[in-house]
Design an enzyme around this catalytic site. Structure first.
Site, PDB file in Angstrom:
ATOM      1  N   GLY A  72      -2.021  -0.642  18.283  1.00  0.00           N
ATOM      2  CA  GLY A  72      -1.230  -0.909  17.089  1.00  0.00           C
ATOM      3  C   GLY A  72      -0.935   0.377  16.339  1.00  0.00           C
ATOM      4  N   ALA A  73       0.143   0.366  15.555  1.00  0.00           N
ATOM      5  CA  ALA A  73       0.570   1.588  14.866  1.00  0.00           C
ATOM      6  C   ALA A  73       1.048   1.294  13.448  1.00  0.00           C
ATOM      7  CB  ALA A  73       1.681   2.263  15.678  1.00  0.00           C
ATOM      8  N   GLY A  74       0.469   0.277  12.814  1.00  0.00           N
ATOM      9  CA  GLY A  74       0.838  -0.076  11.439  1.00  0.00           C
ATOM     10  C   GLY A  74      -0.010   0.686  10.427  1.00  0.00           C
ATOM     11  N   GLY A  75      -0.040   0.177   9.198  1.00  0.00           N
ATOM     12  CA  GLY A  75      -0.757   0.848   8.115  1.00  0.00           C
ATOM     13  C   GLY A  75      -2.246   1.000   8.385  1.00  0.00           C
TER      14      GLY A  75
ATOM     15  N   ASP B   1      -9.849   1.959   2.806  1.00  0.00           N
ATOM     16  CA  ASP B   1      -9.837   1.270   4.109  1.00  0.00           C
ATOM     17  C   ASP B   1     -10.364   2.220   5.189  1.00  0.00           C
ATOM     18  OD1 ASP B   1      -8.723  -1.135   3.254  1.00  0.00           O
ATOM     19  OD2 ASP B   1      -6.662  -0.429   3.542  1.00  0.00           O
TER      20      ASP B   1
ATOM     21  N   ASN C 270      -5.043   1.908  -1.331  1.00  0.00           N
ATOM     22  CA  ASN C 270      -5.495   0.530  -1.573  1.00  0.00           C
ATOM     23  C   ASN C 270      -6.327   0.434  -2.844  1.00  0.00           C
ATOM     24  OD1 ASN C 270      -7.907   1.711  -0.702  1.00  0.00           O
ATOM     25  ND2 ASN C 270      -8.645  -0.218   0.156  1.00  0.00           N
TER      26      ASN C 270
ATOM     27  N   TYR D 231     -10.991 -10.327  10.652  1.00  0.00           N
ATOM     28  CA  TYR D 231     -12.335 -10.808  10.337  1.00  0.00           C
ATOM     29  C   TYR D 231     -12.337 -12.328  10.183  1.00  0.00           C
ATOM     30  CZ  TYR D 231     -10.197 -10.246   5.752  1.00  0.00           C
ATOM     31  OH  TYR D 231      -9.327 -10.287   4.690  1.00  0.00           O
TER      32      TYR D 231
ATOM     33  N   LYS E   5       0.819  -1.228   0.000  1.00  0.00           N
ATOM     34  CA  LYS E   5       0.000   0.000   0.000  1.00  0.00           C
ATOM     35  C   LYS E   5       0.856   1.282   0.000  1.00  0.00           C
ATOM     36  CE  LYS E   5      -3.869  -2.328   2.185  1.00  0.00           C
ATOM     37  NZ  LYS E   5      -4.832  -2.384   3.262  1.00  0.00           N
TER      38      LYS E   5
ATOM     39  N   GLY F  17     -13.784  -7.143  11.621  1.00  0.00           N
ATOM     40  CA  GLY F  17     -13.400  -6.362  10.446  1.00  0.00           C
ATOM     41  C   GLY F  17     -14.153  -6.661   9.163  1.00  0.00           C
TER      42      GLY F  17
HETATM   43  N1  LIG Z   1     -10.905  -5.559   7.921  1.00  0.00           N
HETATM   44  C1  LIG Z   1     -10.233  -4.954   6.970  1.00  0.00           C
HETATM   45  O1  LIG Z   1     -10.829  -4.454   5.995  1.00  0.00           O
HETATM   46  C2  LIG Z   1      -8.750  -4.806   7.075  1.00  0.00           C
HETATM   47  C3  LIG Z   1      -8.082  -3.880   6.251  1.00  0.00           C
HETATM   48  C4  LIG Z   1      -6.689  -3.768   6.356  1.00  0.00           C
HETATM   49  C5  LIG Z   1      -5.998  -4.579   7.269  1.00  0.00           C
HETATM   50  N2  LIG Z   1      -6.661  -5.474   8.060  1.00  0.00           N
HETATM   51  C6  LIG Z   1      -5.946  -6.290   9.060  1.00  0.00           C
HETATM   52  O2  LIG Z   1      -5.249  -5.411   9.929  1.00  0.00           O
HETATM   53  C7  LIG Z   1      -4.190  -6.099  10.568  1.00  0.00           C
HETATM   54  C8  LIG Z   1      -2.961  -5.202  10.636  1.00  0.00           C
HETATM   55  O3  LIG Z   1      -2.509  -4.906   9.344  1.00  0.00           O
HETATM   56  P1  LIG Z   1      -1.393  -3.776   9.116  1.00  0.00           P
HETATM   57  O4  LIG Z   1      -1.160  -3.718   7.642  1.00  0.00           O
HETATM   58  O5  LIG Z   1      -1.771  -2.514   9.819  1.00  0.00           O
HETATM   59  O6  LIG Z   1      -0.125  -4.439   9.837  1.00  0.00           O
HETATM   60  P2  LIG Z   1       1.274  -3.794  10.143  1.00  0.00           P
HETATM   61  O7  LIG Z   1       1.474  -2.528   9.361  1.00  0.00           O
HETATM   62  O8  LIG Z   1       2.269  -4.883   9.998  1.00  0.00           O
HETATM   63  O9  LIG Z   1       1.176  -3.357  11.719  1.00  0.00           O
HETATM   64  C9  LIG Z   1       1.018  -4.311  12.714  1.00  0.00           C
HETATM   65  C10 LIG Z   1       0.932  -3.628  14.107  1.00  0.00           C
HETATM   66  O10 LIG Z   1       0.584  -4.640  15.020  1.00  0.00           O
HETATM   67  C11 LIG Z   1       1.514  -4.645  16.114  1.00  0.00           C
HETATM   68  N3  LIG Z   1       1.652  -6.045  16.528  1.00  0.00           N
HETATM   69  C12 LIG Z   1       1.897  -7.121  15.741  1.00  0.00           C
HETATM   70  N4  LIG Z   1       1.877  -8.247  16.499  1.00  0.00           N
HETATM   71  C13 LIG Z   1       1.604  -7.865  17.775  1.00  0.00           C
HETATM   72  C14 LIG Z   1       1.469  -8.563  19.005  1.00  0.00           C
HETATM   73  N5  LIG Z   1       1.587  -9.908  19.066  1.00  0.00           N
HETATM   74  N6  LIG Z   1       1.179  -7.849  20.111  1.00  0.00           N
HETATM   75  C15 LIG Z   1       1.036  -6.519  20.052  1.00  0.00           C
HETATM   76  N7  LIG Z   1       1.190  -5.779  18.922  1.00  0.00           N
HETATM   77  C16 LIG Z   1       1.466  -6.463  17.804  1.00  0.00           C
HETATM   78  C17 LIG Z   1       2.794  -4.055  15.543  1.00  0.00           C
HETATM   79  O11 LIG Z   1       3.539  -3.515  16.640  1.00  0.00           O
HETATM   80  P3  LIG Z   1       5.131  -3.185  16.519  1.00  0.00           P
HETATM   81  O12 LIG Z   1       5.225  -1.845  15.847  1.00  0.00           O
HETATM   82  O13 LIG Z   1       5.584  -3.158  17.931  1.00  0.00           O
HETATM   83  O14 LIG Z   1       5.744  -4.299  15.718  1.00  0.00           O
HETATM   84  C18 LIG Z   1       2.221  -2.994  14.596  1.00  0.00           C
HETATM   85  O15 LIG Z   1       1.890  -1.815  15.299  1.00  0.00           O
HETATM   86  C19 LIG Z   1      -3.993  -7.401   9.770  1.00  0.00           C
HETATM   87  O16 LIG Z   1      -4.505  -8.464  10.559  1.00  0.00           O
HETATM   88  C20 LIG Z   1      -4.832  -7.177   8.519  1.00  0.00           C
HETATM   89  O17 LIG Z   1      -5.341  -8.393   7.985  1.00  0.00           O
HETATM   90  C21 LIG Z   1      -8.029  -5.591   7.989  1.00  0.00           C
END
Ligand SMILES: NC(=O)c1ccc[n+]([C@@H]2O[C@H](COP(=O)([O-])OP(=O)(O)OC[C@H]3O[C@@H](n4cnc5c(N)ncnc54)[C@H](OP(=O)(O)O)[C@@H]3O)[C@@H](O)[C@H]2O)c1
Length: 263
Positions: free
Chosen positions: A120-123, A99, A84, A208, A63, A228
């Site tokens: 959390g602080a990812g995308g 999203d 996206n 989800y 993304k 989700g």
């Molecule tokens: N429902 C929807 O439409 C939708 C859309 C987009 C994404 N998603 C879902 O969103 C989730 C996250 O995606 P993303 O792209 O944002 O991921 P990402 O950019 O890799 O970020 C992951 C985040 O989760 C934290 N993390 C990972 N494992 C952890 C644990 N065991 N305990 C605590 N914190 C943890 C990481 O912390 P650190 O910084 O400390 O590593 C980081 O802040 C995925 O499961 C994805 O499938 C759903």
């Protein structure tokens, strides 16, 4: 025939072709939506052109790369730094982020929300934080580690790590971490999560098709919960309309997409 695709790595699991093809068929549009795995993020736009696509969706992990390669980025995607949805406009490719809007659609059934805690602080957290800000909902970001908080600090959000966090009451708690996806884990310490849930009203997990430990615990505390699924559905509805310059009724697209979603 119009051609659309999902780009990601991996993409085999993606249900986007099923969702979009059922709307294309339902509306009688001569089009097809396919999957295309892309391993080299630098090849996103060249693949888009080589396939002669009308539109595409982009999933993990591309993304941010898609954001960097678009000819123009519109809407909340500019703030998020990730797209996206790619849409062909003449010879140019325009990037959007559905999203964020998809998440907001999904929480509309909740009551009034003043503030939210994002775990959390990812995308995904970036998209959710920016759309909450757009709608004047105050968001605090809580992450395991400090490094990913820089983006949010620069945008003026209150940011904490597990070490620096002291909870206040939040209306909505959102899990954007992948904790609970593969293993039975909470996104933060169980004791802390319990104290946060005690004061909250709503819980949302972006994961989800799975009852996560996060949502199980939230239900024990009688919070109104959502996973989700609806976010995924609405991001698809919004993306579809962007492919067609928004001239379809979103409710009709939703009604055609939802049965395919439930399969
Ligand atoms: N429902 C929807 O439409 C939708 C859309 C987009 C994404 N998603 C879902 O969103 C989730 C996250 O995606 P993303 O792209 O944002 O991921 P990402 O950019 O890799 O970020 C992951 C985040 O989760 C934290 N993390 C990972 N494992 C952890 C644990 N065991 N305990 C605590 N914190 C943890 C990481 O912390 P650190 O910084 O400390 O590593 C980081 O802040 C995925 O499961 C994805 O499938 C759903």
């Amino acid at each position: 025939m119009l051609l659309f695709s999902i780009f990601g790595d991996p993409v085999a699991h993606s249900i986007s072709p099923r969702l979009h093809n059922s709307v294309l068929a339902g509306l009688g549009i001569d089009g097809c939506y396919v999957r295309q795995a892309i391993t080299d993020p630098l090849k996103l736009l060249s693949t888009f052109h080589a396939m002669d696509l009308t539109g595409a969706n982009v999933t993990v992990p591309h993304k941010e790369a898609a954001f960097a390669q678009c000819d123009e980025v519109r809407g909340v995607a500019k703030e998020i730094g990730a797209v996206n949805t790619l849409v062909k406009e003449g010879t140019r490719v325009i990037g959007y982020n559905t999203d964020a809007e998809g998440f907001y659609e999904a929480i509309k059934s909740f009551g009034a929300i003043k503030n939210a805690l994002i775990l959390g602080a990812g995308g995904t957290a970036k998209a959710i934080a920016m759309i909450l800000k757009t709608h004047q909902i105050e968001a605090t970001i809580l992450n395991r580690s400090a490094s990913r908080l820089t983006f949010f600090e620069a945008k003026g959000f209150t940011c904490k790590t597990w070490e620096t966090f002291s909870p206040i009451p939040y209306d909505l708690i959102i899990n954007t971490t992948s904790a609970g996806l593969k293993e039975e884990a909470y996104p933060c310490e169980e004791k802390l999560l319990k104290s946060i849930f005690q004061e909250a009203t709503y819980a949302f997990d972006v994961i989800y098709n799975k009852q996560t430990p996060f949502l199980e615990l939230a239900k024990e505390y009688h919070l109104t919960c959502k996973d989700g699924k609806e976010m995924l559905l609405y991001q698809g509805v919004l993306a579809f309309n962007l492919f067609f310059a928004k001239h379809y009724d979103a409710k009709i697209i939703e009604s055609l997409m939802r049965p395919a979603f439930e399969l």
